[in-house]
Scaffold this motif. Sequence first.
Motif, short mmCIF file in Angstrom:
data_model
loop_
_atom_site.label_atom_id
_atom_site.label_comp_id
_atom_site.label_asym_id
_atom_site.label_seq_id
_atom_site.Cartn_x
_atom_site.Cartn_y
_atom_site.Cartn_z
N ILE A 13 0.67 -1.33 -0.03
CA ILE A 13 0.05 -0.02 -0.11
C ILE A 13 1.04 1.13 -0.10
CG2 ILE A 13 -1.89 1.41 1.35
CD1 ILE A 13 -2.56 -1.55 2.14
N ALA A 14 2.01 1.35 0.74
CA ALA A 14 2.80 2.26 0.85
C ALA A 14 3.34 2.72 -0.36
CB ALA A 14 3.90 1.97 1.72
N VAL A 42 -5.38 5.94 2.15
CA VAL A 42 -5.07 4.50 2.46
C VAL A 42 -5.91 3.64 2.70
CG1 VAL A 42 -4.02 3.45 4.54
CG2 VAL A 42 -2.92 5.62 3.67
N ILE A 43 -7.30 3.94 3.22
CA ILE A 43 -8.32 3.11 3.63
C ILE A 43 -9.02 2.55 2.39
CG2 ILE A 43 -10.44 2.73 4.61
CD1 ILE A 43 -9.56 4.77 6.79
N THR A 44 -8.90 3.51 1.16
CA THR A 44 -9.69 3.19 0.22
C THR A 44 -8.88 2.14 -0.66
OG1 THR A 44 -10.56 5.37 -0.13
CG2 THR A 44 -10.47 4.24 -2.14
N LEU A 45 -7.68 2.63 -0.82
CA LEU A 45 -6.91 1.14 -1.42
C LEU A 45 -6.85 0.41 -0.83
CD1 LEU A 45 -4.75 0.86 -3.75
CD2 LEU A 45 -3.03 1.70 -2.34
N ASN A 50 -8.16 -5.67 -0.67
CA ASN A 50 -8.51 -6.60 0.21
C ASN A 50 -7.38 -6.79 1.29
OD1 ASN A 50 -10.28 -8.36 1.53
ND2 ASN A 50 -9.50 -10.13 -0.01
N TYR A 51 -6.93 -5.78 1.96
CA TYR A 51 -5.70 -5.92 2.82
C TYR A 51 -6.28 -6.34 4.18
CZ TYR A 51 -2.78 -4.44 6.63
OH TYR A 51 -2.04 -4.45 7.53
N GLN A 52 -5.75 -7.24 4.46
CA GLN A 52 -6.01 -7.92 5.86
C GLN A 52 -4.85 -8.09 6.83
OE1 GLN A 52 -8.79 -9.42 6.58
NE2 GLN A 52 -9.69 -8.87 4.72
N PRO A 53 -5.10 -7.21 7.92
CA PRO A 53 -4.01 -6.96 8.82
C PRO A 53 -3.42 -8.22 9.41
CG PRO A 53 -5.96 -6.44 9.99
CD PRO A 53 -6.40 -6.67 8.32
N ASN A 54 -2.12 -8.29 9.57
CA ASN A 54 -1.24 -9.53 10.24
C ASN A 54 -1.69 -9.54 11.55
OD1 ASN A 54 0.29 -11.30 11.48
ND2 ASN A 54 1.89 -11.17 9.53
N LEU A 55 -2.74 -10.22 12.23
CA LEU A 55 -3.04 -9.76 13.61
C LEU A 55 -2.06 -10.49 14.56
CD1 LEU A 55 -6.68 -10.83 13.68
CD2 LEU A 55 -5.97 -8.60 13.61
N LEU A 56 -1.22 -11.52 14.11
CA LEU A 56 -0.39 -12.05 15.13
C LEU A 56 0.77 -11.09 15.12
CD1 LEU A 56 0.96 -14.11 16.54
CD2 LEU A 56 2.02 -15.38 14.46
#
Length: 346
Positions: A13-14, A42-45, A50-56
Amino acid sequence: MKQGKRSVTITDIARELSISPSTVSRALNNHPAIKEETKRKVITLANKLNYQPNLLALNLLNKKTNNIGVVVPEITSHFFAAIISGIQDILNASGYNIIMCQSNESYREEIKIIENLSSVRVDGFLIAPSSKTRKLDHFVKLKNSGVPIVIFDRDCQGLDVDKVLLDDYDGAFQAVDYLVKSGCKKVAHLGGSLSLSTSIHRRQGYIDALKSNNLSVRDDHIFHTKGFKHSDGIRAAKSLLKLKDPPDAIFAVNDRIAIAAMYVAKMYGFKIPEDISIIGFDDEPHSSYFTPSLSTVRQPAYSIGLLSARILLQNLSNPHDSPGFRREIFRPELIIRDSSRLRPDT
């Protein structure tokens, strides 16, 4: 072989927006230092890709995983299943997940489980120790590492942590006192392993109830099973009921052993409760559907799970607030059904 699609990262994204990864991270977390326009882009992109944060990774960064390790000897019995339900209802409502493990009554397996869960950095532990657990080094190590622990059901003498237990002594005393007052004179005990606090306390309750009613304690009327399966109870009950002077009542360490004793008693021609009364411990749901239905000592298993989880949550929320360790003890309830004689005053 076809490769799976690579997950989108903050770096992707960056790069797309020509900003730094730290800016993307702050924008996704609604940091006040980031401009609203940048947050919007950032949120739109992120949604588009379909960005999913790495929760771990995020949890480890925040030193929190939102996972709780729950270790029990077994999960097949109604007792531990009910405790787990209570634990899950509290923890899930508070945003925590449970990692459920069973030691299968093995000390070595218990150590292995705790080491594995510690390696993935669970936030806390809820533990019912195995029947083979005598050394407590693995629990002490956990405590010294600062990980909150709550021990439930089975006590660990000398281990200063929060505990939620049952008054097993009182439950046994109630049961045996009832048997004697209903007219039984030769009350036997099918006990569990004496490495367990629960078995020790139930045995002592049995002994003291006999003494309080001026009855002698006969060594040949006390048998300790190697395990808690029906087969263990059958072996012990056969030895007991083959005696030249068999008992006229049995107090069993749990319902499984009591049901095994009922099976053997019928096999040997005893009428229940006319010839022999039998009382168990736990109040498993199926106990009331046997013929005759089983008298037993009811444990508030679900409530034990609820309170254990609540105490752990308090420790996680306010780790330095408690001046000492809690020791909560529930009182059991004697449930009389058809497998034991009625007292004259009932």
